[in-house]
Design an enzyme around this catalytic site. Sequence first.
Site, PDB file in Angstrom:
ATOM      1  N   ASN A 188       0.824  -1.207   0.000  1.00 23.62           N
ATOM      2  CA  ASN A 188       0.000   0.000   0.000  1.00 23.62           C
ATOM      3  C   ASN A 188       0.862   1.263   0.000  1.00 23.62           C
ATOM      4  O   ASN A 188       0.570   2.235  -0.713  1.00 23.62           O
ATOM      5  CB  ASN A 188      -0.933   0.007   1.215  1.00 23.62           C
ATOM      6  CG  ASN A 188      -2.110  -0.938   1.055  1.00 23.62           C
ATOM      7  OD1 ASN A 188      -2.580  -1.172  -0.055  1.00 23.62           O
ATOM      8  ND2 ASN A 188      -2.586  -1.490   2.159  1.00 23.62           N
ATOM      9  N   ASP A 197      -5.710  -3.315  -3.163  1.00 22.32           N
ATOM     10  CA  ASP A 197      -7.002  -3.945  -3.434  1.00 22.32           C
ATOM     11  C   ASP A 197      -6.886  -4.975  -4.554  1.00 22.32           C
ATOM     12  O   ASP A 197      -7.504  -6.051  -4.495  1.00 22.32           O
ATOM     13  CB  ASP A 197      -8.043  -2.888  -3.811  1.00 22.32           C
ATOM     14  CG  ASP A 197      -8.505  -2.072  -2.621  1.00 22.32           C
ATOM     15  OD1 ASP A 197      -8.163  -2.422  -1.477  1.00 22.32           O
ATOM     16  OD2 ASP A 197      -9.211  -1.058  -2.834  1.00 22.32           O
ATOM     17  N   GLU A 223      -5.859  -7.942   5.306  1.00 27.45           N
ATOM     18  CA  GLU A 223      -5.165  -8.871   4.417  1.00 27.45           C
ATOM     19  C   GLU A 223      -5.181 -10.301   4.950  1.00 27.45           C
ATOM     20  O   GLU A 223      -4.379 -11.131   4.551  1.00 27.45           O
ATOM     21  CB  GLU A 223      -3.716  -8.418   4.215  1.00 27.45           C
ATOM     22  CG  GLU A 223      -2.847  -8.436   5.458  1.00 27.45           C
ATOM     23  CD  GLU A 223      -2.908  -7.150   6.271  1.00 27.45           C
ATOM     24  OE1 GLU A 223      -1.943  -6.877   7.004  1.00 27.45           O
ATOM     25  OE2 GLU A 223      -3.916  -6.423   6.179  1.00 27.45           O
TER      26      GLU A 223
END
Length: 302
Positions: A188, A197, A223
Site C-alpha cells: 500500500n 485492493d 489482508e
Amino acid sequence: RRQKEEAEANLRWQKQILQIAMSNVDQGISLFNHDLRLVACNSRFAELLGYPPSLATPGTPFADFIRFNAARGDYGDGEVETAIATRLERAREPTFHCYERQGIGGLVLEVRGGPVADGGFIATYTDISERKAMEIELKRLATIDGLTGIFNRRHFLDMMAMEVDRCRRHGLPMTLVLMDVDHFKAVNDRHGHQAGDDVLRSIGRICRDLGRKTDFFGRLGGEEFAAVLGGTDMDGALVLANKLRAAIAASQVVVGASTVSVTVSIGLASYGEADTVHDLSALADLRLYRAKDNGRDRIVCH
C-alpha cells in the site's frame, strides 16, 4: 319472461365485466368449477404457464393441465398419475394455498389458490422473478466480501461454527487454514491502496479457483484470509495450503508499468487439536504468527 331475460342480460354483463377485469391485470387468473373444469381464465394465465390456446379453454379438466405439465417435465421423473392424484386432492381441499413454482422461460411464479362457493377453486399467478432475483442478490451482498468475492467475516464464522458442529456429531475431520499477506502495508505504501485492493482480489480469485466444492473461504479483515476444509485432515490440508502458497507467490498484479508480487504466511489447525471455533482459530493464529517469525512465505501446522 321479462325477468328471465333481465337476469340473463345481467349475467352476461357480469361475465363481460369479469372478463374485462381479468384481462387488465398483470396476474394470471384461473377459475375452476366443482367438477374441476376450467370456467374462465385470462391470457396472462396461459402466457405465464406456457399453455396453448387449445388447452386454456373453458371446459378443460384440471387434470389435463397437470398432464401437460408432467409431459414437459415440470414434476421431474416421478409417476405422472401420482402427480395428478396429489394435485387433484390439493385442488379439492377447502383451504388456502400459497406456494412458488416455475413458469415458462424460467420465471418464478407465486401461486395463491383457494376454494369458491360452489366447490371449485380460483388461483392467481404472479411473476415474482424480479423480487426473487433481488432477494438472492441481497443475500449474496450480506454474505460475500465485496472486494474478493469470497465469504465475509461474519458469514465465514457462521459457516465454520456449523462445520465444527457437524464434525462433532459425525466424527469427521476438518482443518482450518489461516493466511496473512506478508508485508502488505509495504504494498500500500509503495504502490497505493488501489494496488493493494488488486492484490487482495487476486488472492480471492486464487482461493476460488483452487478450492474444492466442499471447501469455503473467507476474508476475515484487511489482508487476512481463511479457509475451512471439511472432511480434510492435516495431511490433506497441507496439500491445498501448499498449492495456495505457491500460486499466490507466483501470481503478479500489474500496477502501471510494473508488477507486484506477494507471499503469504499460513497457519493450520485441525479439529481434534481443538474443538471450538474460538480454540481452532486461536491455534491456527498462533501457528500463523510462528510462520511469520520463521521467515514468512511458509506454512506451520504444529
